[in-house]
Scaffold this motif. Structure first.
Motif, PDB file in Angstrom:
ATOM      1  N   GLU A  74      13.814 -29.108   4.322  1.00  0.00           N
ATOM      2  CA  GLU A  74      13.398 -29.207   5.527  1.00  0.00           C
ATOM      3  C   GLU A  74      12.900 -27.702   6.056  1.00  0.00           C
ATOM      4  O   GLU A  74      11.801 -27.434   6.511  1.00  0.00           O
ATOM      5  CB  GLU A  74      14.270 -29.576   6.554  1.00  0.00           C
ATOM      6  N   ASN A  76      11.767 -25.397   4.031  1.00  0.00           N
ATOM      7  CA  ASN A  76      10.487 -24.890   3.294  1.00  0.00           C
ATOM      8  C   ASN A  76       9.482 -25.955   3.797  1.00  0.00           C
ATOM      9  O   ASN A  76       8.421 -25.295   3.851  1.00  0.00           O
ATOM     10  CB  ASN A  76      10.884 -25.519   1.893  1.00  0.00           C
ATOM     11  N   ARG A  77       9.610 -26.877   3.912  1.00  0.00           N
ATOM     12  CA  ARG A  77       8.699 -27.859   4.885  1.00  0.00           C
ATOM     13  C   ARG A  77       8.150 -27.123   6.199  1.00  0.00           C
ATOM     14  O   ARG A  77       6.976 -26.863   6.554  1.00  0.00           O
ATOM     15  CB  ARG A  77       9.005 -29.130   5.120  1.00  0.00           C
ATOM     16  N   LEU A  78       9.199 -26.726   7.046  1.00  0.00           N
ATOM     17  CA  LEU A  78       8.758 -25.873   7.999  1.00  0.00           C
ATOM     18  C   LEU A  78       7.848 -24.516   8.036  1.00  0.00           C
ATOM     19  O   LEU A  78       6.969 -24.258   8.795  1.00  0.00           O
ATOM     20  CB  LEU A  78       9.933 -25.773   9.134  1.00  0.00           C
ATOM     21  N   HIS A  80       6.141 -23.972   5.309  1.00  0.00           N
ATOM     22  CA  HIS A  80       4.625 -24.030   4.748  1.00  0.00           C
ATOM     23  C   HIS A  80       3.662 -24.737   5.986  1.00  0.00           C
ATOM     24  O   HIS A  80       2.616 -24.389   6.144  1.00  0.00           O
ATOM     25  CB  HIS A  80       4.757 -25.330   3.683  1.00  0.00           C
ATOM     26  N   GLU A  81       4.347 -25.401   6.772  1.00  0.00           N
ATOM     27  CA  GLU A  81       3.658 -26.012   7.953  1.00  0.00           C
ATOM     28  C   GLU A  81       3.208 -24.852   8.930  1.00  0.00           C
ATOM     29  O   GLU A  81       2.198 -24.544   9.475  1.00  0.00           O
ATOM     30  CB  GLU A  81       4.580 -26.781   8.795  1.00  0.00           C
ATOM     31  N   ALA A  82       4.076 -23.797   9.160  1.00  0.00           N
ATOM     32  CA  ALA A  82       3.887 -22.638   9.830  1.00  0.00           C
ATOM     33  C   ALA A  82       2.909 -21.679   9.225  1.00  0.00           C
ATOM     34  O   ALA A  82       1.568 -21.330   9.810  1.00  0.00           O
ATOM     35  CB  ALA A  82       5.249 -21.588  10.183  1.00  0.00           C
ATOM     36  N   ARG A  83       2.848 -21.579   7.839  1.00  0.00           N
ATOM     37  CA  ARG A  83       1.779 -20.869   7.200  1.00  0.00           C
ATOM     38  C   ARG A  83       0.399 -21.539   7.326  1.00  0.00           C
ATOM     39  O   ARG A  83      -0.596 -20.842   7.606  1.00  0.00           O
ATOM     40  CB  ARG A  83       2.203 -20.921   5.743  1.00  0.00           C
ATOM     41  N   ASP A  84       0.380 -22.694   7.064  1.00  0.00           N
ATOM     42  CA  ASP A  84      -1.149 -23.598   7.410  1.00  0.00           C
ATOM     43  C   ASP A  84      -1.464 -23.228   8.921  1.00  0.00           C
ATOM     44  O   ASP A  84      -2.810 -23.384   8.999  1.00  0.00           O
ATOM     45  CB  ASP A  84      -0.720 -25.078   7.108  1.00  0.00           C
ATOM     46  N   ASP A  85      -0.743 -23.275   9.847  1.00  0.00           N
ATOM     47  CA  ASP A  85      -1.153 -22.790  11.024  1.00  0.00           C
ATOM     48  C   ASP A  85      -1.716 -21.675  11.413  1.00  0.00           C
ATOM     49  O   ASP A  85      -2.517 -21.577  12.051  1.00  0.00           O
ATOM     50  CB  ASP A  85      -0.025 -23.210  12.324  1.00  0.00           C
TER      51      ASP A  85
END
Length: 87
Positions: A74, A76-78, A80-85
């Motif tokens: 979870e 790692n997912r967060l 990656h989501e932050a980096r995409d933003d």
């Protein structure tokens, strides 16, 4: 020359500035150093940002894992989501 002595630099057409070598040496600014640009009432302030290594980041997450109910996947997912933003 003291730290308080001003230096002059120029903004390029790409918005880049060169920090004078004396100040780079004094503040330990090397290639790849991250700087935060902070707008203030008096102008812009540059702040050196010390980012943890991946290993240190994982250690910090592990230490806090008892306090926060998130699995490593979870986290790692967060991340990656932050980096995409940011992109």
């Amino acid at each position: 020359m003291s730290t308080d002595d001003p230096e002059l630099t120029t903004v390029t057409s790409k918005g880049q500035v060169t920090i004078p070598s004396r100040l780079r040496e004094e503040f330990g600014l090397e290639k790849g150093t991250k700087l935060m640009v902070v707008p203030t009432d008096h102008g812009l302030v540059l702040k050196k940002v010390e980012l943890p290594s991946v290993e240190e980041f994982h250690e910090r997450v592990e230490r806090r894992s008892d306090e926060v109910a998130l699995s490593m996947s979870e986290v790692n997912r967060l991340v990656h989501e932050a980096r995409d933003d940011d992109e």
